[in-house]
Scaffold this active site. Structure first.
Site, PDB file in Angstrom:
ATOM      1  N   ASP A   1     -10.771 -10.299   5.521  1.00  0.00           N
ATOM      2  CA  ASP A   1     -11.709 -10.361   4.912  1.00  0.00           C
ATOM      3  C   ASP A   1     -12.601 -11.837   5.436  1.00  0.00           C
ATOM      4  O   ASP A   1     -13.866 -12.576   5.224  1.00  0.00           O
ATOM      5  CB  ASP A   1     -12.166 -10.135   3.491  1.00  0.00           C
ATOM      6  CG  ASP A   1     -12.498  -9.039   3.170  1.00  0.00           C
ATOM      7  OD1 ASP A   1     -12.528  -7.370   4.266  1.00  0.00           O
ATOM      8  OD2 ASP A   1     -13.668  -8.249   2.672  1.00  0.00           O
TER       9      ASP A   1
ATOM     10  N   TYR B   1       0.635  -1.053   0.200  1.00  0.00           N
ATOM     11  CA  TYR B   1       0.136  -0.401   0.271  1.00  0.00           C
ATOM     12  C   TYR B   1       1.012   1.214  -0.101  1.00  0.00           C
ATOM     13  O   TYR B   1       0.519   2.262   0.432  1.00  0.00           O
ATOM     14  CB  TYR B   1      -0.583  -0.052   1.061  1.00  0.00           C
ATOM     15  CG  TYR B   1      -2.394  -1.082   1.120  1.00  0.00           C
ATOM     16  CD1 TYR B   1      -2.149  -1.970   0.722  1.00  0.00           C
ATOM     17  CD2 TYR B   1      -2.423  -0.370   1.268  1.00  0.00           C
ATOM     18  CE1 TYR B   1      -3.395  -3.089   1.030  1.00  0.00           C
ATOM     19  CE2 TYR B   1      -4.867  -1.088   1.852  1.00  0.00           C
ATOM     20  CZ  TYR B   1      -4.334  -2.720   1.098  1.00  0.00           C
ATOM     21  OH  TYR B   1      -5.460  -3.496   0.961  1.00  0.00           O
TER      22      TYR B   1
ATOM     23  N   ASP C   1      -1.521 -18.222   0.561  1.00  0.00           N
ATOM     24  CA  ASP C   1      -2.131 -19.621  -0.023  1.00  0.00           C
ATOM     25  C   ASP C   1      -2.261 -20.585   0.987  1.00  0.00           C
ATOM     26  O   ASP C   1      -3.096 -20.501   1.561  1.00  0.00           O
ATOM     27  CB  ASP C   1      -1.540 -20.266  -1.351  1.00  0.00           C
ATOM     28  CG  ASP C   1       1.033 -20.921  -1.240  1.00  0.00           C
ATOM     29  OD1 ASP C   1       1.038 -20.630  -0.507  1.00  0.00           O
ATOM     30  OD2 ASP C   1       1.005 -20.836  -2.423  1.00  0.00           O
TER      31      ASP C   1
ATOM     32  N   LYS D   1       5.174 -14.793   1.196  1.00  0.00           N
ATOM     33  CA  LYS D   1       5.401 -15.217   0.722  1.00  0.00           C
ATOM     34  C   LYS D   1       6.580 -15.661   0.132  1.00  0.00           C
ATOM     35  O   LYS D   1       6.444 -15.044  -1.229  1.00  0.00           O
ATOM     36  CB  LYS D   1       4.179 -14.964  -0.820  1.00  0.00           C
ATOM     37  CG  LYS D   1       3.518 -15.474  -2.034  1.00  0.00           C
ATOM     38  CD  LYS D   1       3.528 -17.029  -1.440  1.00  0.00           C
ATOM     39  CE  LYS D   1       3.220 -18.800  -3.615  1.00  0.00           C
ATOM     40  NZ  LYS D   1       3.025 -19.478  -2.992  1.00  0.00           N
TER      41      LYS D   1
ATOM     42  N   ASP E   1      -5.054  -7.370   4.831  1.00  0.00           N
ATOM     43  CA  ASP E   1      -6.303  -7.343   4.314  1.00  0.00           C
ATOM     44  C   ASP E   1      -6.761  -8.608   3.484  1.00  0.00           C
ATOM     45  O   ASP E   1      -8.523  -8.047   4.380  1.00  0.00           O
ATOM     46  CB  ASP E   1      -6.125  -6.302   2.863  1.00  0.00           C
ATOM     47  CG  ASP E   1      -7.493  -5.363   2.460  1.00  0.00           C
ATOM     48  OD1 ASP E   1      -8.723  -5.293   3.347  1.00  0.00           O
ATOM     49  OD2 ASP E   1      -7.473  -6.225   1.499  1.00  0.00           O
TER      50      ASP E   1
END
Ligand code: IPM
Ligand code: MN
Length: 347
Positions: free
Chosen positions: A245, A134, A217, A184, A241
């Site tokens: 969710d 971001y 993942d 990752k 983020d």
């Protein structure tokens, strides 16, 4: 009695509905405990249409003097693109005030049935909130042409990565002593390998905390298959983020997901807001679930040092949901859920 000065930014859509609910609960819990004054700012997409910006030029300086900021939601894509509204209000506040720790709790409240078989999970997601994906470093050239190029670079600084991980380790220490760092690094060989290294450096300091390294993942699968194994989860801005969710989904929906944007050094105000957005389709209909917004009030009280009031709000929410109030969309109005929480507070 202490008096807190709070800045309110109800924002757009159901941000207005749930801020209203949250402030009613704050009023109820304050009785006999503390005083507060609110200053409401109309900064929103509607404000943008009138003024050509989401907040005044000195908006950040105006907010700086408050003890805390409470925000409903930002976004009304029918009139203002999200990339404009969010970069004009929510994201600059997080960055300008160094609210680098975004705390998002995910657990099932009493009476709420999530979509999973697992019930006993209690996850605290700590999302890096000021840099990473971001950072806003990038640009576009040859716009609209065949040779158009768009780059957007993630920026990870040692200071930024270290402080969020340290915050995560401290949280883990005060909870069940387990930290999961999500990256990752098998594919992103600079930034994410760096993040893993800093995690290992700090792990050597926090020997009382056990650490797992997970790739994003595998992590999304874990959050569905075995969320009960997780305690504190630390992730970069974008990964955090996305994970939150998912966290919201497994706790019964976005209407239950609270969030605190914390400046741990307290050099500037922190900001409290539900994870959900402005939900234009249900705005103003008195059907938005205010629980996430009310839970965010509990987080704000905790940050302000009102631990007892914070706990009272949380148990009032759970007294309401344990009675079946607001546990599924469409069951109760915003007002009914708010009234049930206040009744439980005053009981
Ligand atoms: C959130 C939201 C914001 C984010 C959007 C609205 C910019 O999704 O708080 O999770 O990505 O941080
Ligand atoms: Mn989000």
């Amino acid at each position: 009695m202490k008096t807190y000065n709070l800045a309110l930014i109800p924002g757009d859509g159901i941000g207005v509905d749930v801020t209203d609910a949250a402030m009613k609960v704050l009023g109820a819990v304050a009785k006999g405990r503390f005083a507060f004054e609110t200053t409401s700012f109309p900064w929103s997409c509607e404000y943008y249409l009138k003024h050509g910006r989401m907040m005044p030029e000195d908006g950040i300086e105006t907010l700086r003097g408050f003890d805390a900021i409470y925000l409903g939601a930002v976004g009304w894509p029918a009139t203002v693109p999200d990339s404009v509204s969010l970069h004009g209000l929510l994201l600059p506040i997080r960055k300008a005030f160094n609210q680098y720790a975004n705390i998002r709790p995910h657990r099932l409240l009493a009476g709420v049935e999530g979509p999973l078989k697992a019930e006993g999970f209690d996850i605290l997601c700590i999302r890096e909130n000021t840099e990473g994906e971001y950072s806003g470093a990038g640009g576009r050239v040859h716009e609209g042409k065949d040779n158009e190029v768009a780059v957007e670079t993630s920026v990870f600084t040692r200071a930024g990565v270290e402080r969020i991980l340290r915050f995560g380790f401290e949280q883990a220490r005060s909870r069940r002593g387990h930290l999961t760092s999500v990256t990752k690094s098998n594919a992103q060989k600079y930034s994410m390998v760096f993040w893993d290294e800093v995690t290992r450096e700090l792990a050597a300091e926090y020997t009382d905390v056990t650490v797992s390294h997970m790739h994003i993942d595998a992590m999304v699968a874990k959050m569905v298959m075995a969320p009960q194994d997780l305690d504190v989860v630390v992730a970069s801005n974008l990964f955090g983020d996305i994970l939150t969710d998912l966290g919201a989904a497994i706790q019964g929906g976005l209407g239950f997901a609270a969030s605190a944007n914390i400046n741990p050094d307290r050099s500037a105000p922190s900001m409290f807001e539900p994870v959900h957005g402005s939900a234009p389709d249900i705005a103003g209909k008195n059907i938005a679930n205010p629980v996430a917004a009310i839970w965010s009030v509990a987080q704000m009280l905790d940050h302000l040092g009102e631990a007892e009031a914070s706990a009272a709000v949380l148990s009032a929410i759970e007294a309401a949901t344990a009675n079946g109030i607001g546990i599924r969309p469409g069951l109760n109005t915003t007002d009914e859920i708010t009234a049930a929480v206040i009744a439980a507070l005053e009981a």
